[in-house]
Design an enzyme around this catalytic site. Structure first.
Site, PDB file in Angstrom:
ATOM      1  N   GLN A 144      -5.550  26.787  11.370  1.00 24.88           N
ATOM      2  CA  GLN A 144      -4.341  26.859  12.192  1.00 24.88           C
ATOM      3  C   GLN A 144      -4.287  28.149  13.022  1.00 24.88           C
ATOM      4  O   GLN A 144      -3.781  28.142  14.143  1.00 24.88           O
ATOM      5  CB  GLN A 144      -3.111  26.767  11.268  1.00 24.88           C
ATOM      6  CG  GLN A 144      -1.843  26.304  11.966  1.00 24.88           C
ATOM      7  CD  GLN A 144      -1.729  24.796  12.071  1.00 24.88           C
ATOM      8  OE1 GLN A 144      -1.984  24.080  11.129  1.00 24.88           O
ATOM      9  NE2 GLN A 144      -1.342  24.305  13.238  1.00 24.88           N
ATOM     10  N   LYS A 197      -6.478  27.408  16.080  1.00 29.24           N
ATOM     11  CA  LYS A 197      -5.875  26.302  16.837  1.00 29.24           C
ATOM     12  C   LYS A 197      -4.658  26.804  17.618  1.00 29.24           C
ATOM     13  O   LYS A 197      -4.520  26.573  18.815  1.00 29.24           O
ATOM     14  CB  LYS A 197      -5.443  25.212  15.851  1.00 29.24           C
ATOM     15  CG  LYS A 197      -4.864  23.977  16.487  1.00 29.24           C
ATOM     16  CD  LYS A 197      -4.099  23.109  15.494  1.00 29.24           C
ATOM     17  CE  LYS A 197      -4.947  22.659  14.319  1.00 29.24           C
ATOM     18  NZ  LYS A 197      -4.320  21.547  13.574  1.00 29.24           N
ATOM     19  N   LYS A 232       0.269  27.508   6.714  1.00 28.43           N
ATOM     20  CA  LYS A 232       0.301  26.109   6.264  1.00 28.43           C
ATOM     21  C   LYS A 232       0.913  26.065   4.882  1.00 28.43           C
ATOM     22  O   LYS A 232       0.849  27.055   4.146  1.00 28.43           O
ATOM     23  CB  LYS A 232      -1.130  25.556   6.184  1.00 28.43           C
ATOM     24  CG  LYS A 232      -1.198  24.058   6.278  1.00 28.43           C
ATOM     25  CD  LYS A 232      -1.255  23.610   7.715  1.00 28.43           C
ATOM     26  CE  LYS A 232      -1.189  22.112   7.862  1.00 28.43           C
ATOM     27  NZ  LYS A 232      -1.454  21.721   9.262  1.00 28.43           N
ATOM     28  N   GLY A 266       5.619  19.170  10.102  1.00 26.68           N
ATOM     29  CA  GLY A 266       5.017  18.106   9.303  1.00 26.68           C
ATOM     30  C   GLY A 266       3.500  18.166   9.261  1.00 26.68           C
ATOM     31  O   GLY A 266       2.857  18.919   9.995  1.00 26.68           O
ATOM     32  N   ASP A 267       2.939  17.384   8.372  1.00 27.89           N
ATOM     33  CA  ASP A 267       1.501  17.120   8.291  1.00 27.89           C
ATOM     34  C   ASP A 267       1.425  15.822   7.470  1.00 27.89           C
ATOM     35  O   ASP A 267       2.423  15.077   7.437  1.00 27.89           O
ATOM     36  CB  ASP A 267       0.769  18.298   7.603  1.00 27.89           C
ATOM     37  CG  ASP A 267      -0.744  18.247   7.785  1.00 27.89           C
ATOM     38  OD1 ASP A 267      -1.227  18.639   8.855  1.00 27.89           O
ATOM     39  OD2 ASP A 267      -1.463  17.783   6.878  1.00 27.89           O
ATOM     40  N   SER A 291       5.149  21.610  19.106  1.00 21.82           N
ATOM     41  CA  SER A 291       6.091  22.299  18.214  1.00 21.82           C
ATOM     42  C   SER A 291       6.548  23.610  18.860  1.00 21.82           C
ATOM     43  O   SER A 291       7.729  23.977  18.781  1.00 21.82           O
ATOM     44  CB  SER A 291       5.421  22.625  16.875  1.00 21.82           C
ATOM     45  OG  SER A 291       5.466  21.526  15.999  1.00 21.82           O
TER      46      SER A 291
HETATM   47  N1  GLU Z   1       0.284  19.829  10.984  1.00 22.41           N
HETATM   48  C1  GLU Z   1       0.038  19.867  12.390  1.00 22.41           C
HETATM   49  C2  GLU Z   1      -1.260  20.598  12.677  1.00 22.41           C
HETATM   50  O1  GLU Z   1      -2.171  20.550  11.955  1.00 22.41           O
HETATM   51  C3  GLU Z   1       1.215  20.409  13.171  1.00 22.41           C
HETATM   52  C4  GLU Z   1       1.694  21.765  12.793  1.00 22.41           C
HETATM   53  C5  GLU Z   1       2.968  22.197  13.524  1.00 22.41           C
HETATM   54  O2  GLU Z   1       3.470  21.487  14.372  1.00 22.41           O
HETATM   55  O3  GLU Z   1       3.434  23.293  13.195  1.00 22.41           O
HETATM   56  O4  GLU Z   1      -1.455  21.222  13.700  1.00 22.41           O
END
Ligand code: GLU
Length: 449
Positions: free
Chosen positions: A115, A118, A130, A169-170, A381
């Site tokens: 993350q 990303k 996370k 979410g995830d 987001s």
């Molecule tokens: N779980 C999603 C990801 O892997 C979204 C995370 C978010 O929107 O904070 O990027």
């Protein structure tokens, strides 16, 4: 089967293994990034001098807590909750919550680590984190889900906030769960703090396009990869795994761009529909009725359901793994390439094993790794956070356009970085380096913290 690492970086990786025993998914995610960073240290010796890589591999904070709740039969249940606040150099920790029985610290750390890069690639001010729980939402009543979410947030609330850490979410966490968590957060803190969670409902602070964003974004990314090869989705046979939120909107956008999706799946098996997946039917089954994908056959008699089958055996030109980690192994990657697959875009996080990645790269197909291809979810987001901060809400077309441009920029950034570092077409290298350098520069500027 692993690629040799730079000699300055290998000891750092060994240290990560020693300090985090047994967390195999975390090791895999770290290894994949570290394998790309050798040439970065040559260009930027200051990163080595200030131990940026060592620092980036150690989460800033890790929270593990008990989540007790009472089920419908009055029986006390105990789950474990996690939030790993990995890196806040670029903004508040940002990343989803995963509720799935497979969750343990190693899964949350792999996701949190990915993350960081990303979120950096989105170009928006968000750090990486996370969380989640080993709670299994499958078969639970709405009441049970609510009580679990309330208990979960009763501990987590003290660690999060619009400027601190913003969960979303995830797998296993969607609009329903975010609603229950927001309600409990609001009650405990006595604050209507929209920016504390994303993926909210549309009439209470959510953003249009957030639901669609991960899937749409992944398709936009693949579309850019295809365009770079003077190709397009038009007329392509596509295989999508999963049938959750990412898969559904991946299918929708592929269909809008003229591709034909012939598969989808859940953890029990996959559907093959030669005529093209009936998206409305999948949405009815999964989003509204929360049923299993095999029920698709009750309505589409010509389709096939393969119980426990291997979805990657279905020949396709574009594959979009959108279910979970390590769903494509070396053998699957070989099968895909042999069957004429020319592009892979990862809607899920780390869905391809290192062996699989190597095969895609050696075959020279367009391979978009998750941290770049699925960044549209978290990017939107961040757009939700922007709307919350300005107490505004944007229309669908404008928000989708913002998402589209963000995905085009991520593609450009990864593409150009791969060229700059002498590996044209290698989006793994491009994404890892481009994501890392932004975070490293910020960390350097902020001193040893
Ligand atoms: N779980 C999603 C990801 O892997 C979204 C995370 C978010 O929107 O904070 O990027």
């Amino acid at each position: 089967m692993t690629t040799p690492m730079d000699e300055k970086i290998e000891p750092i990786y060994q240290e990560v293994l020693a300090r985090n025993p047994g967390e195999v998914e975390f090791h895999q995610a770290v290894r994949e990034v570290l394998e790309s960073l050798g040439p970065v240290l040559v260009k930027h010796p200051e990163f080595a001098e200030h131990k940026i890589i060592e620092r980036i591999c150690e989460p800033e904070r890790q929270i593990i807590f008990r989540v007790p709740w009472v089920d419908t039969n009055g029986v006390v249940q105990i789950n474990r909750g996690f939030r790993v606040e990995f890196n806040s150099a670029l903004g508040p920790y940002k990343g989803g919550l995963r509720f799935h029985p497979s969750v343990y610290l190693g899964i949350i750390k792999f996701l949190g680590f990915e993350q960081i890069f990303k979120n950096s690639l989105t170009g928006l001010p968000i750090g990486g984190g996370k969380g989640g729980s080993d709670f299994d939402p499958k078969g639970k009543t709405d009441g049970e889900i609510m009580r679990f979410c309330q208990s979960f947030i009763t501990e987590l609330y003290r660690h999060i906030g619009e400027h601190t850490d913003v969960p979303a979410g995830d797998i296993g966490v969607g609009g329903r769960e975010i609603g229950f968590m927001f309600g409990q957060y609001k009650r405990i803190t006595n604050r209507w703090e929209a920016g504390v969670l994303t993926g909210k409902g549309l009439n209470w602070g959510g953003s249009l396009v957030r639901t669609e964003a991960t899937g749409y974004g992944a398709v936009f990314f693949v579309d850019e990869m295809l365009k770079a090869r003077k190709d397009s989705f038009d007329g392509k046979i596509c295989s999508v795994s999963g049938s959750g939120n990412v898969s559904i909107y991946t299918i929708e956008k592929i269909q809008q761009l003229g591709g034909k999706v012939v598969t989808c799946s859940d953890s029990n098996g996959y559907i093959y529909d030669e005529k093209g997946i009936d998206l409305e039917l999948v949405q009815q089954l999964k989003e509204i009725e929360r049923r299993r994908i095999k029920d698709y056959l009750n309505y589409r008699k010509d389709a096939k359901y393969v119980k426990n089958g291997n979805i990657w055996e279905v020949p396709c030109q574009v594959a979009m793994p959108s279910a979970t980690q390590n769903e494509i192994n070396g053998k699957d990657a070989q099968t895909l390439v042999k069957n004429g697959c020319i592009a892979v875009g990862e809607g899920a996080n780390m869905p391809t094993t290192p062996e699989g990645v190597k095969i895609f790269l050696e075959a020279g197909i367009a391979y978009g790794p998750g941290k770049a291809a699925n960044a549209g979810g978290v990017a939107t987001s961040a757009l939700e956070m922007q709307q919350n901060a300005s107490r505004d809400s944007w229309d669908f077309a404008y928000t989708e356009d913002r998402l589209h441009k963000i995905m085009q920029n991520i593609h450009k950034d990864c593409f150009e970085t791969a060229e700059e570092y002498g590996a044209p077409g290698n989006y793994v290298l491009g994404a890892n380096i481009a994501g890392f350098v932004k975070v490293a520069r910020a960390m350097l500027a902020m001193g040893v913290v």
